[in-house]
Design a protein around this motif. Structure first.
Motif, short mmCIF file in Angstrom:
data_model
loop_
_atom_site.label_atom_id
_atom_site.label_comp_id
_atom_site.label_asym_id
_atom_site.label_seq_id
_atom_site.Cartn_x
_atom_site.Cartn_y
_atom_site.Cartn_z
N GLY A 1 50.45 42.42 38.57
CA GLY A 1 49.79 41.36 38.43
C GLY A 1 51.17 39.71 38.12
O GLY A 1 50.28 39.15 38.73
N ASN A 2 51.98 40.60 37.27
CA ASN A 2 52.81 39.75 36.52
C ASN A 2 54.24 39.99 37.21
O ASN A 2 54.91 40.50 36.24
N PHE B 1 35.23 40.74 41.86
CA PHE B 1 36.25 40.59 40.97
C PHE B 1 36.68 41.92 40.96
O PHE B 1 35.56 42.33 40.58
N GLU C 1 38.18 45.55 39.62
CA GLU C 1 38.56 46.09 38.50
C GLU C 1 39.73 45.95 37.31
O GLU C 1 40.81 46.05 38.18
N GLY C 2 40.28 45.46 36.93
CA GLY C 2 40.91 44.94 35.62
C GLY C 2 41.34 43.77 35.66
O GLY C 2 42.05 43.01 34.81
N LYS C 3 40.26 43.05 36.95
CA LYS C 3 40.19 41.40 36.66
C LYS C 3 39.31 40.90 35.88
O LYS C 3 38.42 40.85 36.31
N GLY C 4 39.63 39.86 34.98
CA GLY C 4 38.37 39.65 34.02
C GLY C 4 37.79 40.01 32.77
O GLY C 4 37.01 41.13 33.04
N SER C 5 36.69 39.27 32.07
CA SER C 5 36.49 39.57 31.12
C SER C 5 35.85 38.43 30.77
O SER C 5 35.85 37.17 31.26
N GLN D 1 40.59 34.68 31.72
CA GLN D 1 41.80 35.63 33.21
C GLN D 1 42.13 35.34 34.22
O GLN D 1 42.78 35.32 34.85
N ILE D 2 41.23 34.74 34.25
CA ILE D 2 41.16 34.05 36.41
C ILE D 2 41.31 32.96 36.73
O ILE D 2 39.98 32.65 36.45
N SER D 3 42.33 32.33 37.13
CA SER D 3 42.23 31.40 37.48
C SER D 3 41.65 30.71 38.00
O SER D 3 41.58 30.52 39.76
#
Length: 425
Positions: free
Chosen positions: A125-126, A356, A358-362, A381-383
């Motif tokens: 993702g990056n 969102f 899985e694995g995106k945001g907390s 974590q999520i812009s």
């Protein structure tokens, strides 16, 4: 006769001019290429001349926007051996290297090295990762230092010759000791008897941030065996400070009159504080509890979410730097066996009606001393969006989300608009 003489002189001058032009091309074109070849050979000899190796303060991120790393490098017979505080500070890796011709001499780590290349590797993702380089233009050098510039991200950094008797294992152990001591990111900046400001030195981001007077300093630093080195000096009262030594007894970094002393804010809690039963406050009018216990892995907690008399097992992470806990999205075992492929607890934004992956945001839970509770906040974590909820999406045999008759997802549980957790026991 005069005409013949002048004609002879004109011919001679023309021939001399052509000869000079030819000689100029020979002097300035061919030797220029030879000079590059010679500099490549000279830099290779210089790199391989250090018996103790070299230390590189490595800076990642466009315009030094990420952190600093310390690499120990030894060059011999076309190979480089590396150690560093990148992933495993005790790992040593050897691979090939070259000094090559580009627009000038360039140091290239052209074969994968387990210490060096993770700094330039993409993440899921990056695709740019932390924006690190593995090829470097050589700008200038002395016997004891070589100035490099990353080929892609253009950050300048310096190779410094290490003493012949440098013990790499001991040096890296010194770095580990300093990092272990700097386990809290909050610091008082003190000059003489005056406390000037409070700032942060974050070992996760490897950056120092503080506002002193009208100047805000936000820059990466590198850790060495005795303390930290700032990418550039900070100036206080006309004095510059850059090389700070760690004092374990005082829990402080010092240089001259400057002391940067650790302090623990009231909202910083040790991991054992979080163990126990908590009430989870959401916008639902129902009692939801979260019971936490220590897990086997370091800085992890196991949680049991009690929702409508069903207990769901969760995993949380403890942040030792800030003394808070983090709840990420994650797969969850279905204890009722109602959903064939289980459940995925997915981060969501109730405010923006967004779900969102899985694995995106907390979400973080940070202790609020005044309210005697741990407030929930998005981890950022999520812009462009704020995670404020979690939804337990049920999955069927085909590994796809189950849908209700109206075409919406089936939820095993919902945690909308999480506000805080409050300790019950």
């Amino acid at each position: 006769m005069k005409k013949a003489y002048f004609l002879f002189i004109s011919v001679v001058l023309t021939l001399l001019m052509q000869s000079c032009l030819h000689e100029k091309n020979t002097t300035f074109d061919l030797p220029a290429a030879e000079r590059v070849d010679q500099s490549v050979a000279d830099y290779t000899t210089l790199l391989e001349s250090s018996e103790g190796g070299w230390m590189l303060h490595y800076y990642a991120g466009r315009n030094y926007s990420y952190g600093g790393y310390t690499l120990l490098l030894k060059f011999k017979n076309g190979h480089v051996t590396a150690m560093g505080d990148v992933l495993d500070p005790e790992e040593k890796a050897t691979s090939e290297y070259e000094v090559v011709k580009d627009q000038g001499p360039m140091l290239s780590f052209n074969v994968y090295n387990k210490v060096i290349h993770p700094l330039a590797a993409p993440w899921l993702g990056n695709p740019e990762g932390i924006q690190g380089d593995y090829e470097f233009a050589i700008l200038r050098a002395t016997t004891d230092s070589i100035v490099l510039r990353g080929r892609k991200w253009k950050n300048e950094m310096v190779l410094t010759r290490l003493p012949k008797d440098t013990n790499w294992d001991e040096y890296m152990m010194g770095i580990i000791t300093v990092k272990d001591g700097m386990s809290v990111s909050t610091y008082n900046f003190i000059q003489g008897n005056d406390t000037l400001a409070q700032g942060s030195i974050d070992p996760d981001t490897r950056r120092i941030t503080v506002t002193l007077g009208q100047t805000k300093w936000d820059m990466p630093y590198c850790t060495n065996a005795t303390g930290i080195v700032l990418r550039q000096p900070i100036t206080i009262g006309g004095k510059q400070y850059q090389n700070l030594t760690w004092n374990e007894t005082e829990r402080a970094l010092t240089e001259g009159e400057l002391k940067v002393a650790q302090y623990t804010p009231s909202n910083h809690k040790k991991i054992d504080f979080w163990v126990g039963e908590w009430q989870l406050k959401t916008s639902l009018r129902k009692r939801i509890t979260l019971t936490l216990e220590r897990a086997t892995a370091p800085n992890t907690l196991k949680g049991y979410l009690l929702y409508d008399k069903v207990s769901y097992e969760l995993q949380l992470t403890y942040d030792p730097i800030n003394g808070r806990i983090e709840l990420p999205g994650q797969p969850v075992i279905d204890p009722t066996y109602k959903y064939p492929a289980g459940i995925v607890m997915v981060p969501a934004s109730q405010k923006d009606s967004k779900l969102f992956g899985e694995g995106k945001g907390s979400m973080y839970f940070t202790w609020n001393e005044d309210m005697s509770r741990a407030d929930a906040e998005d981890s950022g974590q999520i812009s462009g969006y704020t995670v404020d909820s979690f939804l337990g999406v049920a999955y069927g045999e085909d590994l796809s989300p189950l849908l209700n008759p109206k075409g919406g997802y089936v939820y095993a549980f919902t945690l909308p608009n999480i506000e805080y957790i409050k300790k019950l026991k």
